[in-house]
Design a protein around this motif. Structure first.
Motif, PDB file in Angstrom:
ATOM      1  N   GLY A 233       0.814  -1.194   0.000  1.00  0.00           N
ATOM      2  CA  GLY A 233       0.000   0.000   0.000  1.00  0.00           C
ATOM      3  C   GLY A 233       0.848   1.245   0.000  1.00  0.00           C
ATOM      4  O   GLY A 233       1.875   1.305  -0.677  1.00  0.00           O
ATOM      5  N   ASP A 234       0.437   2.232   0.796  1.00  0.00           N
ATOM      6  CA  ASP A 234       1.198   3.476   0.818  1.00  0.00           C
ATOM      7  C   ASP A 234       1.145   4.119   2.191  1.00  0.00           C
ATOM      8  O   ASP A 234       0.224   3.882   2.974  1.00  0.00           O
ATOM      9  N   THR A 235       2.174   4.914   2.473  1.00  0.00           N
ATOM     10  CA  THR A 235       2.248   5.773   3.650  1.00  0.00           C
ATOM     11  C   THR A 235       2.099   7.214   3.179  1.00  0.00           C
ATOM     12  O   THR A 235       2.848   7.670   2.309  1.00  0.00           O
ATOM     13  N   GLU A 236       1.122   7.941   3.742  1.00  0.00           N
ATOM     14  CA  GLU A 236       0.902   9.335   3.380  1.00  0.00           C
ATOM     15  C   GLU A 236       1.172  10.211   4.589  1.00  0.00           C
ATOM     16  O   GLU A 236       0.607  10.006   5.668  1.00  0.00           O
ATOM     17  N   ILE A 237       2.051  11.214   4.413  1.00  0.00           N
ATOM     18  CA  ILE A 237       2.444  12.107   5.495  1.00  0.00           C
ATOM     19  C   ILE A 237       2.095  13.528   5.089  1.00  0.00           C
ATOM     20  O   ILE A 237       2.456  13.985   4.006  1.00  0.00           O
ATOM     21  N   GLU A 238       1.370  14.235   5.973  1.00  0.00           N
ATOM     22  CA  GLU A 238       1.003  15.617   5.726  1.00  0.00           C
ATOM     23  C   GLU A 238       1.416  16.466   6.916  1.00  0.00           C
ATOM     24  O   GLU A 238       1.176  16.091   8.063  1.00  0.00           O
ATOM     25  N   GLY A 239       2.025  17.610   6.668  1.00  0.00           N
ATOM     26  CA  GLY A 239       2.388  18.494   7.765  1.00  0.00           C
ATOM     27  C   GLY A 239       3.521  19.418   7.406  1.00  0.00           C
ATOM     28  O   GLY A 239       4.304  19.151   6.494  1.00  0.00           O
ATOM     29  N   GLY A 240       3.623  20.530   8.134  1.00  0.00           N
ATOM     30  CA  GLY A 240       4.696  21.490   7.929  1.00  0.00           C
ATOM     31  C   GLY A 240       5.719  21.404   9.034  1.00  0.00           C
ATOM     32  O   GLY A 240       5.786  20.422   9.776  1.00  0.00           O
ATOM     33  N   GLY A 241       6.526  22.437   9.166  1.00  0.00           N
ATOM     34  CA  GLY A 241       7.544  22.469  10.196  1.00  0.00           C
ATOM     35  C   GLY A 241       8.510  21.317  10.069  1.00  0.00           C
ATOM     36  O   GLY A 241       9.073  21.057   8.990  1.00  0.00           O
ATOM     37  N   LEU A 242       8.718  20.616  11.155  1.00  0.00           N
ATOM     38  CA  LEU A 242       9.647  19.494  11.188  1.00  0.00           C
ATOM     39  C   LEU A 242       9.313  18.447  10.133  1.00  0.00           C
ATOM     40  O   LEU A 242      10.205  17.782   9.600  1.00  0.00           O
ATOM     41  N   PHE A 243       8.009  18.295   9.800  1.00  0.00           N
ATOM     42  CA  PHE A 243       7.574  17.210   8.935  1.00  0.00           C
ATOM     43  C   PHE A 243       7.541  17.589   7.458  1.00  0.00           C
ATOM     44  O   PHE A 243       7.215  16.754   6.615  1.00  0.00           O
ATOM     45  N   ALA A 244       7.835  18.837   7.124  1.00  0.00           N
ATOM     46  CA  ALA A 244       7.706  19.285   5.743  1.00  0.00           C
ATOM     47  C   ALA A 244       8.581  18.481   4.788  1.00  0.00           C
ATOM     48  O   ALA A 244       8.168  18.164   3.670  1.00  0.00           O
ATOM     49  N   SER A 245       9.799  18.116   5.223  1.00  0.00           N
ATOM     50  CA  SER A 245      10.714  17.397   4.336  1.00  0.00           C
ATOM     51  C   SER A 245      10.244  15.981   4.042  1.00  0.00           C
ATOM     52  O   SER A 245      10.675  15.377   3.058  1.00  0.00           O
ATOM     53  N   ALA A 246       9.364  15.439   4.884  1.00  0.00           N
ATOM     54  CA  ALA A 246       8.890  14.065   4.687  1.00  0.00           C
ATOM     55  C   ALA A 246       7.490  14.007   4.096  1.00  0.00           C
ATOM     56  O   ALA A 246       6.981  12.917   3.825  1.00  0.00           O
ATOM     57  N   ALA A 247       6.839  15.159   3.908  1.00  0.00           N
ATOM     58  CA  ALA A 247       5.466  15.164   3.401  1.00  0.00           C
ATOM     59  C   ALA A 247       5.399  14.526   2.014  1.00  0.00           C
ATOM     60  O   ALA A 247       6.275  14.717   1.173  1.00  0.00           O
ATOM     61  N   GLY A 300      15.533  12.997   2.923  1.00  0.00           N
ATOM     62  CA  GLY A 300      15.622  14.072   3.887  1.00  0.00           C
ATOM     63  C   GLY A 300      16.016  13.577   5.256  1.00  0.00           C
ATOM     64  O   GLY A 300      16.259  12.386   5.475  1.00  0.00           O
ATOM     65  N   PRO A 301      16.065  14.477   6.241  1.00  0.00           N
ATOM     66  CA  PRO A 301      16.571  14.124   7.582  1.00  0.00           C
ATOM     67  C   PRO A 301      15.710  13.118   8.329  1.00  0.00           C
ATOM     68  O   PRO A 301      16.189  12.446   9.242  1.00  0.00           O
ATOM     69  N   LEU A 302      14.418  13.004   7.972  1.00  0.00           N
ATOM     70  CA  LEU A 302      13.538  12.054   8.668  1.00  0.00           C
ATOM     71  C   LEU A 302      13.475  10.705   7.980  1.00  0.00           C
ATOM     72  O   LEU A 302      12.716   9.838   8.392  1.00  0.00           O
ATOM     73  N   SER A 303      14.260  10.504   6.924  1.00  0.00           N
ATOM     74  CA  SER A 303      14.238   9.236   6.207  1.00  0.00           C
ATOM     75  C   SER A 303      14.482   8.027   7.104  1.00  0.00           C
ATOM     76  O   SER A 303      13.768   7.025   7.010  1.00  0.00           O
ATOM     77  N   PRO A 304      15.489   8.043   8.015  1.00  0.00           N
ATOM     78  CA  PRO A 304      15.701   6.866   8.871  1.00  0.00           C
ATOM     79  C   PRO A 304      14.519   6.556   9.777  1.00  0.00           C
ATOM     80  O   PRO A 304      14.307   5.408  10.160  1.00  0.00           O
ATOM     81  N   VAL A 305      13.746   7.588  10.118  1.00  0.00           N
ATOM     82  CA  VAL A 305      12.608   7.399  11.013  1.00  0.00           C
ATOM     83  C   VAL A 305      11.415   6.798  10.285  1.00  0.00           C
ATOM     84  O   VAL A 305      10.759   5.870  10.761  1.00  0.00           O
ATOM     85  N   PHE A 306      11.101   7.326   9.078  1.00  0.00           N
ATOM     86  CA  PHE A 306       9.896   6.928   8.370  1.00  0.00           C
ATOM     87  C   PHE A 306      10.090   5.698   7.487  1.00  0.00           C
ATOM     88  O   PHE A 306       9.122   5.041   7.135  1.00  0.00           O
ATOM     89  N   SER A 307      11.307   5.383   7.073  1.00  0.00           N
ATOM     90  CA  SER A 307      11.522   4.298   6.110  1.00  0.00           C
ATOM     91  C   SER A 307      11.271   2.930   6.710  1.00  0.00           C
ATOM     92  O   SER A 307      10.729   2.041   6.054  1.00  0.00           O
ATOM     93  N   THR A 308      11.670   2.702   7.947  1.00  0.00           N
ATOM     94  CA  THR A 308      11.433   1.434   8.638  1.00  0.00           C
ATOM     95  C   THR A 308      10.934   1.736  10.038  1.00  0.00           C
ATOM     96  O   THR A 308      11.669   2.268  10.866  1.00  0.00           O
ATOM     97  N   ILE A 309       9.666   1.397  10.294  1.00  0.00           N
ATOM     98  CA  ILE A 309       9.064   1.663  11.595  1.00  0.00           C
ATOM     99  C   ILE A 309       8.618   0.338  12.192  1.00  0.00           C
ATOM    100  O   ILE A 309       7.911  -0.445  11.553  1.00  0.00           O
ATOM    101  N   SER A 310       9.042   0.078  13.396  1.00  0.00           N
ATOM    102  CA  SER A 310       8.713  -1.190  14.057  1.00  0.00           C
ATOM    103  C   SER A 310       8.091  -0.925  15.420  1.00  0.00           C
ATOM    104  O   SER A 310       8.541  -0.030  16.153  1.00  0.00           O
ATOM    105  N   GLU A 311       7.058  -1.689  15.747  1.00  0.00           N
ATOM    106  CA  GLU A 311       6.390  -1.566  17.043  1.00  0.00           C
ATOM    107  C   GLU A 311       6.323  -2.929  17.718  1.00  0.00           C
ATOM    108  O   GLU A 311       5.818  -3.893  17.153  1.00  0.00           O
ATOM    109  N   GLU A 312       6.825  -2.995  18.922  1.00  0.00           N
ATOM    110  CA  GLU A 312       6.742  -4.239  19.690  1.00  0.00           C
ATOM    111  C   GLU A 312       5.299  -4.502  20.107  1.00  0.00           C
ATOM    112  O   GLU A 312       4.561  -3.587  20.450  1.00  0.00           O
ATOM    113  N   GLN A 313       4.913  -5.796  20.088  1.00  0.00           N
ATOM    114  CA  GLN A 313       3.598  -6.204  20.556  1.00  0.00           C
ATOM    115  C   GLN A 313       3.705  -7.215  21.686  1.00  0.00           C
ATOM    116  O   GLN A 313       3.080  -7.061  22.715  1.00  0.00           O
TER     117      GLN A 313
END
Length: 420
Positions: A233-247, A300-313
């Motif tokens: 599917g897809d990941t959609e990111i919307e926002g300014g400020g810190l998040f503008a580079s990843a939108a 951009g600078p947030l690439s390492p954060v958004f490219s692979t996201i893992s959550e423990e269950q």
């Protein structure tokens, strides 16, 4: 900003468990209204109508006439959020689960004295949670929706008067959506809207054995296999400020296994009027250790954060137990009742607004009306009450959120069976 800050907000919705379903985790129990009346006690041994395709495919061998069954279960949840506090302002309205329905449909045709064919459509897993816009815990969860619809062609074979087996491959379609609101730690009032969508179609199977110890007593065991999905599917990111580079919108994927389960039950006719049922179900929820979403093309600078996201269950295996009874009032009416207890697979360390669920108790009532030998109409009602569950979250930059969830749910179902 660390990956840990965003992991809960961006993990896929299938990780969530919700109180609107009447089974553990995000499983749904309502594949048969005729079984719902006894709290699904005897699910793998009763074989009363075509819905046995899910309950135990071997049970089709007991059906001596061609028949169709179809119905729907309606689920209404109630959630009160109490003693809420946190670093963010906002409301705690609760009741985040909309009124939903789970359809079902089955067809069975005996081929000869030994072989029986069947086909089923049902919903084995699903959830919807949708909090208000200003929910105080919105950084940890906003909206989640998961839908799985299963088609199952099935065959059963009767060896003799006592032993039958059944098998059916399952074709499973999953669709999921998650949205969250992530606060900007450096610009108060700014936030990012994050939405993830994905779908896949995958194969599994159901298999069962039915052993009739006597004309009055029968035992059943059913195995529902795990299903391996790769959601695209897809990941959609919307926002300014810190998040503008990843939108933007990016391709995303998720590997997921829904768990296998084993159901064992017994059905015993005490006399011409009374029938009793008992059963237990084990589900291997421990397969859900973590959820990892992979997104491509983010720079951009947030690439390492958004490219692979893992959550423990770190969910754990669960047991559900049920007992029930049916009373034949007259040739047209059968009355049913049942009680069940069901463990939650979640743990205190990882519980969030997406998984605000605890151990539960279920009471059910039902009735079957047969105006003639060809038609049966089943009605059922279930009430679920969960243990109160506490949420205590405090992550860097996302802030703290604490509350107590009080969950309950009502289920109402109707099903019609027609025999040719």
């Amino acid at each position: 900003m660390s990956q840990r800050v965003l992991k809960t907000s961006l993990a896929f919705a299938i990780a969530a468990a919700s109180s609107q379903t009447l089974a553990s985790g995000f499983a749904i129990n309502e594949q048969s209204v005729s079984g719902m009346g006894t709290a699904f006690a005897g699910r793998s041994s009763s074989a009363e109508d075509a819905s046995t395709i899910f309950g135990n495919p071997a049970g089709m061998s007991r059906l001596d006439r061609e028949q169709v069954s179809g119905g729907v279960a309606l689920l209404h949840a109630k959630t009160d959020i109490e003693d809420a506090s946190g670093s963010a302002a906002g409301s705690n309205d609760g009741d985040m689960v909309p009124f939903i329905g789970a359809p079902m449909g089955y067809y069975v045709k005996p081929l000869d004295d030994n072989w029986t064919f069947g086909f089923g459509m049902y919903v084995p897993f699903g959830l919807v949670t949708d909090y208000e816009r200003e929910f105080q815990g919105r950084a940890y969860g906003d909206r989640s929706e998961v839908r799985i619809i299963t088609l199952q062609p099935t065959l059963s074979y009767r060896f003799n008067d006592q032993l039958s087996i059944g098998f059916g491959p399952t074709i499973n379609r999953i669709d999921g959506e998650l949205s969250s609101t992530v606060p900007d730690p450096f610009l108060p009032g700014n936030s990012a809207g994050v939405k993830i969508k994905g779908n896949d179609t995958a194969l599994g199977f159901n298999a069962g054995v039915l052993f009739e110890l006597s004309p009055q007593t029968r035992f059943g065991i059913t195995y529902h296999s795990k299903v391996d999905y790769t959601l695209e599917g897809d990941t959609e990111i919307e926002g300014g400020g810190l998040f503008a580079s990843a939108a933007g919108k990016y391709d995303a994927s998720l590997d997921l296994e829904t768990p296998e389960s084993v159901d064992f039950s017994v059905t015993h006719d005490l006399n011409e009027r009374w029938t009793v049922y008992a059963g237990s179900t084990w589900t291997r929820w421990s397969r859900l250790e973590a959820i990892t979403v992979e997104s491509e093309g983010i720079s951009g600078p947030l690439s390492p954060v958004f490219s692979t996201i893992s959550e423990e269950q770190e969910w754990h295996d669960t047991w559900a137990h049920a007992v029930g009874a049916a009373y034949k009032l007259n040739p047209q009416w059968v009355l049913k009742a049942g009680l069940a207890v069901d463990q939650s697979p979640t743990n205190n360390a990882h519980r969030s607004p997406r998984i605000p669920t605890g151990d539960r108790k279920i009471a059910s009532l039902g009735a079957a009306w047969s105006p003639n030998a060809d038609v049966t109409v089943d009605f059922a009602y279930s009430y679920l009450k969960e243990d109160d569950t506490d949420i205590e979250l405090n992550e860097p930059l996302k802030g703290s959120y604490r509350s107590t969830y009080k969950n309950s749910a009502h289920g109402l179902g109707a099903q019609v069976t027609y025999r040719f």
